[in-house]
Each structure stands twice: as C-alpha cells, then as structure tokens.
Design a protein around this motif. Structure first.
Motif, PDB file in Angstrom:
ATOM      1  N   SER A  26       0.524  10.657  -6.471  1.00 56.45           N
ATOM      2  CA  SER A  26       1.622  11.566  -6.120  1.00 56.45           C
ATOM      3  C   SER A  26       2.559  11.797  -7.293  1.00 56.45           C
ATOM      4  O   SER A  26       3.140  12.880  -7.430  1.00 56.45           O
ATOM      5  CB  SER A  26       2.415  10.995  -4.939  1.00 56.45           C
ATOM      6  N   TYR A  27       2.702  10.775  -8.132  1.00 57.50           N
ATOM      7  CA  TYR A  27       3.589  10.906  -9.298  1.00 57.50           C
ATOM      8  C   TYR A  27       3.016  11.898 -10.316  1.00 57.50           C
ATOM      9  O   TYR A  27       3.732  12.744 -10.843  1.00 57.50           O
ATOM     10  CB  TYR A  27       3.797   9.543  -9.952  1.00 57.50           C
ATOM     11  N   PRO A  30       2.130  15.742  -7.953  1.00 62.47           N
ATOM     12  CA  PRO A  30       2.983  15.855  -6.757  1.00 62.47           C
ATOM     13  C   PRO A  30       2.605  16.999  -5.830  1.00 62.47           C
ATOM     14  O   PRO A  30       2.821  16.919  -4.615  1.00 62.47           O
ATOM     15  CB  PRO A  30       4.387  16.054  -7.347  1.00 62.47           C
ATOM     16  N   VAL A 211       7.346   9.729  -3.218  1.00 69.39           N
ATOM     17  CA  VAL A 211       7.135   9.645  -4.668  1.00 69.39           C
ATOM     18  C   VAL A 211       7.007  11.041  -5.259  1.00 69.39           C
ATOM     19  O   VAL A 211       7.583  11.352  -6.313  1.00 69.39           O
ATOM     20  CB  VAL A 211       5.885   8.805  -4.993  1.00 69.39           C
ATOM     21  N   ALA A 212       6.258  11.914  -4.585  1.00 68.57           N
ATOM     22  CA  ALA A 212       6.090  13.292  -5.064  1.00 68.57           C
ATOM     23  C   ALA A 212       7.433  14.021  -5.138  1.00 68.57           C
ATOM     24  O   ALA A 212       7.700  14.753  -6.093  1.00 68.57           O
ATOM     25  CB  ALA A 212       5.134  14.050  -4.151  1.00 68.57           C
ATOM     26  N   SER A 215       9.254  12.699  -8.270  1.00 71.40           N
ATOM     27  CA  SER A 215       8.421  12.491  -9.461  1.00 71.40           C
ATOM     28  C   SER A 215       9.178  12.717 -10.768  1.00 71.40           C
ATOM     29  O   SER A 215       8.909  12.071 -11.778  1.00 71.40           O
ATOM     30  CB  SER A 215       7.190  13.395  -9.410  1.00 71.40           C
TER      31      SER A 215
END
Length: 325
Positions: A26-27, A30, A211-212, A215
């Motif tokens: 996700s980082y 995203p 997390v996205a 980011s």
C-alpha cells in the motif's frame, strides 16, 4: 469449506506478517487499495458481526459467576491503556493530530485476538472472553468519555457522534451476530468456520487502506516517533496489567488473561474512528499498534506456553515415585 478454514488459520497464524506485507504494498502502490477507505466502517462491522457469532450464552453467564474478576479486568483495561497513552503523548511531545490517534487507541476495548493469545498462553480463557465482551459492550460510553477527558486538550472531541458510531459499528453488529447464532444455532455452524478468514482479510484491508492514505507522510518525523510510542504503550499495558492483577491476589491463569485483555486493543476500531472523525494521520497509531501487538502477543503467549509445559513436566517428575509406589 476445508480450504477456507485452513486458509483462515494460516492467515491468523501469520497475521502480523500479512499486515506488514499489505502495508508495504500500500505504501509503494497506494492506488491499489485506496478504494477501500469509504468502506472501512463496513469492514469493521463485519469483523464485529463475526465476533458476535462466536459468543455464547456461557460467555455472558461467566460475568455473573465471578463479577469481581471481570470488573477488575475491565477497570484495569480502561484505566491503564488510556492513562499510559496520555503519559506517552506528554513525554514525547506528540503533535495534536498524532496524539489524538494514540489516545484513541488507548480508549478502545480489548482486541479481538487477545482471546487467542490467552488460549495459547494457558491463561483463563473464559475470563478473557468475559472481559473482552464487557469492555466492548460498554465502549460506546467509555470510549467517547475517556477520549474527551484526555484528548480534549488537543482537539475537539465529538462525543455524541462517537457514541452513535461505536453503537453502529460495534454494538449493533455484535448483537445481530449473537441473535443469529442464538436463533439458528447449528444451521449457521458451517458459516462460522469461515469467519476467521473474513475477519482477518477485513483487518488487513483496513490497515492497507490507512497506509495508502498516509503514504506521503508515513515516514515523516512526526510519524516515525510513533514506533517507540506504540511499542511502549503495548508493553506498559502488558506489564501493568499483569502486576495489577497479581497485586489483587489473582493466580497466574487469571493474570495472563488480564494481561492480554489490557495490553491488546481493538485497534481496527481506533483506525475506523480516526478516519471518520479526525484525520488519516490520526489513524496511523492504530495501524502500527495492530501490527505490533499481534507480534508481541504471539511472543508473550509462546513464552508462557513454554513455561507452563516446563512446570507440568516438573510436577510430573515429582509425582512419578508416588505413582509407582
């Protein structure tokens, strides 16, 4: 169904690793998971419904059989974790947007995986389930109230809206789950076998979405400081929960149950509420806590499990001559 059950067990066993993997993906990408953000509250509702489906009458009966033990556990949970979070925010001089997220995690009810850790650690599982159920059922009142008392200095706390949201996201799905389990019993028994998989996937998706959403700022100085804060928060919960229960004369199985019920939070709820009422960055503490407390809980459970095996082995050796004679 066997495939679903085994997959659920596999995901549960390596849950922290899957959350880490989802966070990493996700980082760096995203756009793959941001679509989940509008559905975070629904995903948590599914998790809570699954929790309700697994609760039985005996779990609630346990509360009335030994109310003192349950009250001690619930009080320890709602005293230790919020106050520890507040103290850490002051010590580390956390920014307001981050501080409210840390305290929000501290105000959440017991974590959904605490009972599993208690079972592995040879703790009093019945007590753990009862504490978790009560702390969850009173969360609509306790969470907004404590958050208002401790985090009100940083941001305005919408206590009324928080109360309604916790009822909608937590209480109603749990009650529906209990009703379905009570009314249909064996007819839905097969369906409950798939719940661990559904719940685990839901929490992994929630973590990935948070997390996205963060980011760009995740590795900024204001959020990097959260790593030691989250670790200390969790470890303080374990330590103070254990010694609090021991000081009150509880045996080791009971103390182990209280340790996990105090130190492990329903961080997915914290993430959901942070996204709904504060900011995406306020949801980062809950995401980090979700990863960390499952790893630390597994290590602690393994340690206590090994210790219990050694104690049983010693007692077997001591009683062996008597058995022969």
């Amino acid at each position: 169904m066997k495939v679903i059950v085994s997959t659920g067990k596999f995901l549960g066993k390596y849950f922290a690793l899957f959350v880490l993997a989802a966070a990493a993906i996700s980082y760096f990408q995203p756009s793959l998971i941001t679509w989940v953000l509008p559905y975070v509250s629904y995903l948590l509702g599914i998790v809570m419904f699954g929790m309700g489906m697994t609760l039985k009458r005996s779990d609630f009966a346990e509360v009335f059989k030994r109310p003192k033990d349950v009250i001690v556990g619930v009080c320890a949970h709602y005293l230790i974790m919020p106050l520890a979070a507040y103290a850490l925010c002051l010590v580390f001089h956390l920014p307001s947007a981050v501080a409210v997220g840390v305290i929000l995690v501290g105000c959440c009810p017991s974590g959904t995986s605490s009972n599993v850790m208690c079972y592995l650690a040879k703790g009093d599982v019945a007590l753990g389930v009862s504490i978790g159920a009560v702390s969850t059922l009173i969360a609509p009142v306790m969470l907004p109230l404590i958050l208002w008392l401790l985090a009100g200095r940083w941001v305005k706390i919408p206590t009324g809206s928080l109360f309604i949201s916790v009822v909608e996201i937590v209480i109603i799905p749990i009650v529906l789950g209990v009703l379905v389990n009570t009314l249909f019993g064996k007819k839905v028994e097969k369906a409950t076998e798939a719940l661990p998989l559904v719940s685990t996937l839901s929490i992994i998706m929630i973590a990935g979405g948070v997390v996205a959403a963060n980011s760009v700022t995740l590795f900024a100085a204001s959020t990097l400081i959260l790593i030691p804060v989250i670790i200390l928060h969790n470890l303080l919960g374990y330590t103070l929960g254990f010694f609090f229960s021991r000081l009150l004369g509880m045996d080791h199985p009971k103390s182990r149950a209280i340790t996990f019920e105090v130190g492990m939070q329903n961080s997915a709820l914290g993430v959901t509420l942070a996204m709904a009422f504060f900011s995406p960055i306020a949801a980062v503490p809950g995401t980090l806590f979700s990863v960390w407390h499952n790893m630390s809980g597994s290590v602690l459970a393994s340690y206590w499990e090994g210790k219990s095996k050694k104690e049983r082995a010693k007692s077997t050796v001591k009683t062996a001559p008597n058995a022969v004679s």
